[in-house]
Design an enzyme around this catalytic site. Structure first.
Site: not given
Length: 293
Positions: A32-34
């Site tokens: 998951l992206d930040p």
């Protein structure tokens, strides 16, 4: 199941969970992206041997898409590359969204960890280097327009196959509408049969008693629960533990991959060929290990 917070990379969240559980080895089952939050299943110890089954699973998201603004990263973190007035009606937006349902071709974002010639795409982007990005086939199983937050921003529920970039989907919707768009928010709500409601935050884990967090761990075989089950005899078990194939006659319909048990203890997975032959391909060094969050 971990509920990843906003602003933290998946690896950083993994390392914090690993420390809380004092685990020697850990891995997550899909980045998951930040800027994204939500469900991040984590495997500890030997459960990492089977994490690929969740990496390959369908995933569900709630995505917030902002129309009229395009960015380099296809999300709110990137540099704005274009702004346009949004002239599209809700009906036009819905019609556009529905064209992405099913099997489609998608280009990954240039700012992504996907590797080309051994280098991550974001490395090329940051160095201003050109690179050819190949499209790939993905499947959007379900698309549901949940609500319009405003005339230029809305939320979608998306159920998609592995390898789907929701940022690319947002960008492509904007391109097709002619006004541009980017992903302004993302929550992963489901991975295979695991849901966000089952997940715990890092704060909840850190503030729990050690005995309580151990009870949160799930058995390894939950990762392969969709595979057919074979119970081995003592003779078969001896052969399997030594890495040898064995015969296992089963009359019912069975998958090409199976999960193996001896005295109700999970051993690992094997191939099942010609209706009888079982060949071990991934076995636990220890049995009945509770090792998945």
């Amino acid at each position: 199941m971990l509920d990843k917070p906003y602003g933290l990379s998946s690896n950083a969240a993994l390392q914090k969970a690993k420390l809380i559980f004092n685990a020697a080895k850990a891995g997550h089952t899909g980045t998951l992206d930040p800027l994204a939050t939500g469900l991040l299943p984590i495997c500890f110890g030997e459960a990492t041997k089977f994490s690929s089954f969740l990496l390959d699973a369908n995933k569900e998201y709630i995505a917030t898409i902002k129309l009229g603004i395009s960015t380099t990263t296809y999300d709110a973190e990137g540099v704005i590359t274009a702004t346009n007035q949004v002239m599209n009606s809700p009906a036009e937006v819905l019609k556009c969204i529905n064209t992405f349902l099913g099997t489609i071709t998608q280009y990954p974002p240039i700012y992504s960890a996907l590797k080309v010639n051994g280098r991550a795409l974001y490395d090329y982007a940051r160095n201003g280097e050109e690179v050819t990005i190949k499209s790939r086939e993905i499947t959007i199983h379900e698309l549901e327009l949940l609500e319009f937050i405003s005339s230029d921003e809305f939320t979608l529920r998306i159920l998609s196959s592995k390898g789907t970039y929701i940022r690319s989907l947002a960008h492509d919707i904007g391109q097709k509408l002619g006004c541009g768009a980017h992903l302004s928010g993302l929550v992963r709500t489901k991975t295979n049969n695991f849901t966000l409601q089952q997940a715990k935050t890092l704060n909840e884990l850190a503030n729990s008693d050690p005995e309580d967090i151990v009870n949160l761990l799930l058995p390894v075989d939950i990762l392969v629960g969709h595979l057919s089950k074979i119970a081995l005899s003592e003779t078969q078990y001896a052969r399997i533990r030594n890495g040898h194939p064995c015969e296992s006659a089963i009359a019912s319909e069975i998958s090409s991959l199976v999960r193996l048990y001896y005295t109700n203890r999970f051993l690992g997975i094997a191939t099942y060929e010609d209706r009888y032959l079982v060949k071990p391909i991934r076995l636990l060094n220890s049995v009945n290990l509770m090792a998945m969050l």
